[in-house]
Every structure is written in structure tokens, then in C-alpha cells.
Design an enzyme around this catalytic site. Structure first.
Site, PDB file in Angstrom:
ATOM      1  N   ALA A 215       0.804  -1.237   0.000  1.00 10.46           N
ATOM      2  CA  ALA A 215       0.000   0.000   0.000  1.00 10.46           C
ATOM      3  C   ALA A 215       0.828   1.275   0.000  1.00 10.46           C
ATOM      4  O   ALA A 215       0.263   2.358  -0.105  1.00 10.46           O
ATOM      5  CB  ALA A 215      -0.937  -0.002   1.210  1.00 10.46           C
ATOM      6  N   THR A 216       2.155   1.166   0.113  1.00 15.38           N
ATOM      7  CA  THR A 216       2.928   2.407   0.276  1.00 15.38           C
ATOM      8  C   THR A 216       3.472   2.961  -1.034  1.00 15.38           C
ATOM      9  O   THR A 216       4.136   3.997  -1.036  1.00 15.38           O
ATOM     10  CB  THR A 216       4.107   2.211   1.262  1.00 15.38           C
TER      11      THR A 216
ATOM     12  N   GLY B 193       2.931   3.035  -5.680  1.00 13.63           N
ATOM     13  CA  GLY B 193       2.305   2.602  -6.934  1.00 13.63           C
ATOM     14  C   GLY B 193       0.800   2.414  -6.851  1.00 13.63           C
ATOM     15  O   GLY B 193       0.071   3.244  -6.293  1.00 13.63           O
TER      16      GLY B 193
ATOM     17  N   ARG C 282       7.528  -0.743   4.873  1.00 16.24           N
ATOM     18  CA  ARG C 282       8.210   0.446   5.387  1.00 16.24           C
ATOM     19  C   ARG C 282       7.326   1.184   6.391  1.00 16.24           C
ATOM     20  O   ARG C 282       6.324   1.804   6.028  1.00 16.24           O
ATOM     21  CB  ARG C 282       8.593   1.366   4.221  1.00 16.24           C
TER      22      ARG C 282
ATOM     23  N   ASN D 273      -2.131  -6.734  -3.806  1.00 17.46           N
ATOM     24  CA  ASN D 273      -1.415  -5.869  -4.747  1.00 17.46           C
ATOM     25  C   ASN D 273       0.104  -6.026  -4.652  1.00 17.46           C
ATOM     26  O   ASN D 273       0.801  -5.807  -5.640  1.00 17.46           O
ATOM     27  CB  ASN D 273      -1.820  -4.404  -4.474  1.00 17.46           C
TER      28      ASN D 273
ATOM     29  N   TYR E 143       9.420 -13.827 -13.703  1.00 16.01           N
ATOM     30  CA  TYR E 143       8.368 -12.853 -13.366  1.00 16.01           C
ATOM     31  C   TYR E 143       7.054 -13.267 -14.036  1.00 16.01           C
ATOM     32  O   TYR E 143       5.999 -13.286 -13.386  1.00 16.01           O
ATOM     33  CB  TYR E 143       8.775 -11.440 -13.802  1.00 16.01           C
TER      34      TYR E 143
ATOM     35  N   PRO F 155      -2.719  -5.374 -15.131  1.00 16.36           N
ATOM     36  CA  PRO F 155      -2.246  -4.163 -15.812  1.00 16.36           C
ATOM     37  C   PRO F 155      -1.062  -4.448 -16.727  1.00 16.36           C
ATOM     38  O   PRO F 155      -0.225  -5.307 -16.444  1.00 16.36           O
ATOM     39  CB  PRO F 155      -1.800  -3.247 -14.660  1.00 16.36           C
TER      40      PRO F 155
ATOM     41  N   LEU G 105       1.628  -1.707 -18.919  1.00 18.31           N
ATOM     42  CA  LEU G 105       2.667  -0.759 -18.495  1.00 18.31           C
ATOM     43  C   LEU G 105       2.082   0.384 -17.673  1.00 18.31           C
ATOM     44  O   LEU G 105       1.306   1.198 -18.185  1.00 18.31           O
ATOM     45  CB  LEU G 105       3.389  -0.231 -19.734  1.00 18.31           C
ATOM     46  N   VAL G 106       2.428   0.414 -16.415  1.00 17.14           N
ATOM     47  CA  VAL G 106       1.972   1.458 -15.491  1.00 17.14           C
ATOM     48  C   VAL G 106       3.216   2.179 -14.970  1.00 17.14           C
ATOM     49  O   VAL G 106       4.143   1.519 -14.462  1.00 17.14           O
ATOM     50  CB  VAL G 106       1.208   0.856 -14.283  1.00 17.14           C
TER      51      VAL G 106
HETATM   52  C1  8X3 Z   1       4.107  -5.213 -15.244  1.00 18.40           C
HETATM   53  C2  8X3 Z   1       3.964  -5.194 -16.716  1.00 18.40           C
HETATM   54  O1  8X3 Z   1       5.084  -5.531 -18.975  1.00 18.40           O
HETATM   55  O2  8X3 Z   1       6.540  -4.946 -17.169  1.00 18.40           O
HETATM   56  O3  8X3 Z   1       3.613  -6.341 -14.644  1.00 18.40           O
HETATM   57  O4  8X3 Z   1       5.586  -7.138 -17.264  1.00 18.40           O
HETATM   58  S1  8X3 Z   1       5.360  -5.727 -17.534  1.00 18.40           S
END
Ligand code: 8X3
Length: 256
Positions: free
Chosen positions: A15-16, A18, A40, A90, A157, A187, A189-190
Site C-alpha cells: 500500500a505504500t 504505486g 516500510r 497488490n 516474473y 495491468p 505498463l503502469v
Molecule cells: C508489469 C507489466 O510488462 O513490465 O507487470 O511485465 S510488464
């Protein structure tokens, strides 16, 4: 006299910063009670002091990857925050972007520990509480486009986010008979500190990820979370992929 609707409590991991931080701010405006979780303490305290004028709020400082710490934190919640209506899973990170043959084992472990095992550690006690109260509940799993397709060097990832996609489906199958909604938001690209973490503090490399096009902002996803959790009881948004208009897939980005 109008009856005041009971305040709903949302529990947000990561929660801290993004998406988690933007969601905390938005849900505070909308009157949700908040349990903000992060690693944190100083950042949690800062958020608590800003948001406590808007809503009931408490914070829990723990690492989702530490199962003992997760349980201790959740069971330490003051009574008025124990009935969690909405869990927003999240917390999640990428560490490194390397071909599998050069992958760093510590990076792999962190991604699997936080993104997969951490999500499980947090979810189970909260689900048990929802079941015991027999009053439904809503779980939002923040996945990624990386949970829908694999891209070069994204190996572990992407695997961790595919696991989130699988767990989202599995949780829904196990919980729908109990009136608990489960849904994921994936999501693309954020613009957050996601890439700075992935590239271990290399801000120049991180900034490049979001240059030359208009990426999503954390607030864009927060608004979608707020929409998803405010649907009537019979509506469950089960799976949602959200990209910037300039993105078509993990590897197709319309950069100028
Ligand atoms: C984040 C999006 O495209 O960097 O999860 O994997 S990406």
C-alpha cells in the site's frame, strides 16, 4: 432518517507505493475503512497521518513473504478492522530481466516468494475470516499482462504472474459457493517504481520503459479497482486486462 450503510473495510498489500498507494487514497476518499500493509513503517505512518482525517485507518508493517509475520500482523488487527470486506492482493515485484541461463537465483526466489507465496500467505487467514463471518467478501488479485503472455527475459516474473492468474481462477472456484467474489486485474505498463525495482535502482533504465508513449498511471488502475469493488453483489468482474492505448501486447508498444 436514512440508514447509514456500514463502512466497508479494505485490506491493501503493497500500500505504500504505486497502484496500492493510489488505491488507498481513492478508497479513503470513498469512505472505505483501510488496513494498509507494507514493509516500510515510516511510509505507512505518513499515509496514516494523511488519511486518518478522511477515514478509519490502521497499518500493518510486514513482509508478505514471511508467513509468520503475515499471521502475526493479521491476528493483531484491532477489533474494528478485523472484518475485512475487500482484500486487494497488490504486493508484487519484478527483480531482474535476464535470460533464464543468467537468471539470479535470489531474484527468482524473491519473485516467487512475494508474488506467489506471499499472496497465498495473506489470502488464507483473510479468507478464513470471511468464511467464518458468512457475509461474503471480495478478493482482488493484481496480476499483470505478464500473467497472460510470456516475453523474452521475463521468464520467472511471467511465471509468477501466470501463477497469480491460476490462483485467481482457483480461488474463485473454491469460494464462489460461499458468496465470496474473486477477480483479477492485469495491468500492462503502469508508470510506477516497478521498473526501478526491476532494474535495481537504475533510474535511467527504468525511466526509458515509460518514455515515448503515454503509460498508464497508478490512479488509472485504482479507479478500476474502485469500480470493480463497487458493483452490486450479483456482478463479479472476474478477469480484466488493462493496457495503455499505446500498448497492444507485452512487446508491442507504440513508442515515438
Ligand atoms: C508489469 C507489466 O510488462 O513490465 O507487470 O511485465 S510488464
Amino acid at each position: 432518517m436514512m440508514l447509514k450503510e456500514k463502512q466497508k473495510t479494505a485490506f491493501i498489500t503493497g500500500a505504500t507505493s504505486g497502484i496500492g498507494e493510489a488505491t488507498a487514497y481513492l478508497l479513503a476518499e470513498q469512505g472505505y475503512g483501510l488496513v494498509l500493509c507494507g514493509r516500510r513503517q515510516d511510509a505507512l505512518e505518513r499515509m496514516e497521518s494523511v488519511l486518518s482525517s478522511k477515514t478509519n485507518i490502521t497499518t500493518l508493517c510486514f513482509d508478505v513473504a514471511d508467513q509468520k509475520a503475515v499471521n502475526t500482523a493479521i491476528f493483531s488487527l484491532p477489533e474494528k478492522f478485523q472484518a475485512i470486506d475487500v482484500l486487494i492482493n497488490n504486493a508484487g515485484n519484478a527483480h531482474g530481466l535476464d535470460p533464464i541461463q543468467n537468471g539470479n537465483v535470489t531474484d527468482w526466489e524473491m519473485m516467487l516468494d512475494i508474488n506467489v507465496k506471499g499472496l497465498l500467505y495473506v489470502s488464507q487467514p483473510i479468507i478464513q475470516g470471511m468464511l467464518a463471518r458468512k457475509n461474503g467478501g471480495h478478493i482482488i488479485n493484481i496480476g499483470s499482462t505478464a500473467g497472460k503472455e510470456v516475453y523474452p527475459n521475463g521468464n520467472v516474473y511471467c511465471a509468477s504472474k501466470h501463477a497469480v492468474d491460476a490462483l485467481n481462477q482457483g480461488m474463485r472456484m473454491d469460494l464462489f459457493q460461499h458468496g465470496i467474489k474473486v477477480g483479477a486485474i492485469h495491468p500492462g505498463l503502469v508508470a510506477t517504481n516497478f521498473s526501478a525495482v526491476r532494474f535495481k535502482g537504475d533510474e535511467t533504465k527504468a525511466a526509458k520503459v515509460y518514455q515515448g508513449y503515454q503509460p498508464l498511471q497508478a490512479k488509472d488502475i485504482a479507479e478500476i479497482i474502485a469500480f470493480v469493488i463497487s458493483r452490486p453483489y450479483h456482478v463479479n468482474i472476474a478477469d480484466l486486462v488493462v493496457m495503455p492505448t499505446d500498448q497492444a501486447s507485452s512487446t508491442l508498444v507504440n513508442k515515438k
